[in-house]
Write an enzyme that holds these catalytic residues in place. Structure first.
Site, short mmCIF file in Angstrom:
data_model
loop_
_atom_site.label_atom_id
_atom_site.label_comp_id
_atom_site.label_asym_id
_atom_site.label_seq_id
_atom_site.Cartn_x
_atom_site.Cartn_y
_atom_site.Cartn_z
N LYS A 1 0.84 -1.21 0.00
CA LYS A 1 0.00 0.00 0.00
C LYS A 1 0.87 1.25 0.00
O LYS A 1 2.07 1.20 0.28
CB LYS A 1 -0.92 0.00 1.23
CG LYS A 1 -0.18 -0.04 2.57
CD LYS A 1 0.33 1.31 3.08
CE LYS A 1 1.09 1.21 4.39
NZ LYS A 1 1.75 2.49 4.76
N ASP B 1 -1.53 -1.79 10.80
CA ASP B 1 -1.82 -1.60 9.37
C ASP B 1 -2.53 -2.80 8.76
O ASP B 1 -3.05 -2.70 7.64
CB ASP B 1 -0.53 -1.35 8.58
CG ASP B 1 0.04 0.04 8.83
OD1 ASP B 1 -0.63 0.84 9.51
OD2 ASP B 1 1.16 0.30 8.37
#
Length: 408
Positions: free
Chosen positions: A104, A231
């Site tokens: 990401k 995350d």
């Protein structure tokens, strides 16, 4: 009822008396019973494998001497066998699974405060991108230990690795006893601010749930994953999310960025310690812009330099001054080439959005001969499927059976 030898062709004759006779061609050794029905269909006995109606097609020709009409039945044994094989595959347990594990970027990252637990509150637009690792999962023959291998050195292979932590977590939460042989084909650099390890953990949780028949929901997996990393929950979004808290509060949103916008990732060999970056963070020096305003601007007008705010850039540049110089040079050399240049996460990857190509100085300067380079694009996933590597049209479904990605 007439008994006949089955495999391929049958001829059905209707006599002048109105009775039906069946002549068979002996082309196999499977004996079945057959009956001609009044509606022009032939059904086979009571064996459930062959219990289906076959269409009887009448030809236009007739025998002028006997007055008998000839009817031909077409049956495709290969089709039937394929259906049986599909049923076997459907009922068989999953034994191996290959999955894509994408990373990401943080399109913007605002640090909004310090928490009592020592962490910081953040507000960020996370987005999955097309750079990723490949992970092969196989059921281990024993019920005692996972085994992890990888193609790169320096990656922990024990329970320090988030993949092993994720598998342990899944067994703890569900009571399942599956253990795995896992091979990690690593493409995402570590210490890059790209969440490669977090993605690996999310992918492992997804895989473990597939092997268990999908007994946990995606919401379960997302909630559990926050226990081992801030995350990780994001990757259970559909690829774009507004994340708050420590990052574990995930608001899934439609992607505000077209998937065909390219980018280039430039990461120097040096990594940034996340702990060291946060240690040098000064809240009074962070941006004061409302992160929801940033999200609204991106949703309306797309990515631009002014919306790609990262409050961790100044402390990261203190930790690694060469990273600040790299960003400045990319900005200067890429005017008109990139819509925005920014650091992802806590570093040390510099992202240039708008072109897949790095500036020429990256190739020319000896200082940058060892940088990691990759082009990428924005990526999402369909509901109930895991992420697919770009260029592959199929993905793993959450229904618990597989799938093109499970075979090698």
């Amino acid at each position: 009822m007439a008994s006949s030898q089955f495999l391929c062709g049958y001829q059905l004759y209707t006599c002048s008396s109105g009775k039906t006779q069946l002549n068979s061609f002996k082309k196999g050794s499977i004996s079945v019973s057959s009956t001609a029905t009044p509606h022009g269909f032939l059904s086979f006995g009571q064996n459930p494998q062959f219990q289906r109606a076959l269409f009887v097609r009448a030809t236009a020709s007739s025998d002028s001497k006997t007055g008998r009409k000839q009817v031909e039945i077409i049956y495709d044994p290969e089709e039937e066998l394929n259906k049986l094989a599909d049923e076997v595959d459907k009922n068989a347990g999953l034994s191996r699974l290959n999955l894509f594990s994408p990373c990401k970027i943080n399109v913007f990252l605002r640090i909004t405060g310090k928490r009592e637990d020592g962490y910081h509150d953040l507000a960020s637009l996370f987005h999955v991108i097309s750079l990723g690792d490949k992970i092969k999962f196989s059921l281990a023959p024993s019920k005692s230990k996972d085994r992890l291998s990888t193609n790169v050195s320096g990656v922990p292979l024990d329970d320090k690795n988030l993949i092993i932590k994720a598998l342990n977590l899944y067994r703890k939460k569900t009571g399942t006893d599956n253990f795995f042989w896992v091979h990690l084909d690593k493409k995402v650099p570590t210490g890059a601010g790209l969440g490669g390890g977090s993605s690996n953990a999310a992918t492992a949780l997804w895989a473990a749930n597939q092997f268990a028949g999908g007994i946990a929901s995606e919401n379960d997996l997302q909630e559990w994953s926050s226990e081992i990393g801030s995350d990780i929950p994001f990757f259970f979004s559909h690829g774009a999310a507004y994340c708050t808290g420590r990052g574990e509060v995930v608001q899934d949103i439609p992607s505000p960025i077209p998937s065909d916008i390219p980018m280039v990732l430039i990461k120097p060999p040096q990594a940034c310690s996340t702990a060291e970056v946060y240690k040098r963070l000064r809240l009074e020096e962070t941006s004061k812009i409302d992160p929801l305003i940033l999200l609204e601007k991106i949703s309306k007008a797309g990515i631009s330099q002014d919306v790609c705010v990262n409050d961790l850039e100044p402390p990261a540049f203190d930790v690694l001054p060469s990273l600040k110089r790299l960003k400045q040079r990319v900005l200067a050399a890429g005017r008109g080439q990139y819509g925005a240049v920014f650091m992802s996460g806590s570093g040390s990857t510099i992202v240039g959005v708008g072109s897949p190509d790095p500036p020429q100085f990256i190739y020319d300067d000896e200082e940058y001969k060892d940088v990691f380079l990759s082009e990428a694009s924005f990526l999402t996933r369909p509901p109930n499927q895991w992420y697919s590597e770009p260029g592959l049209s199929t993905a793993c479904s959450s229904s618990g059976t597989d799938f093109s990605q499970s075979s090698e």
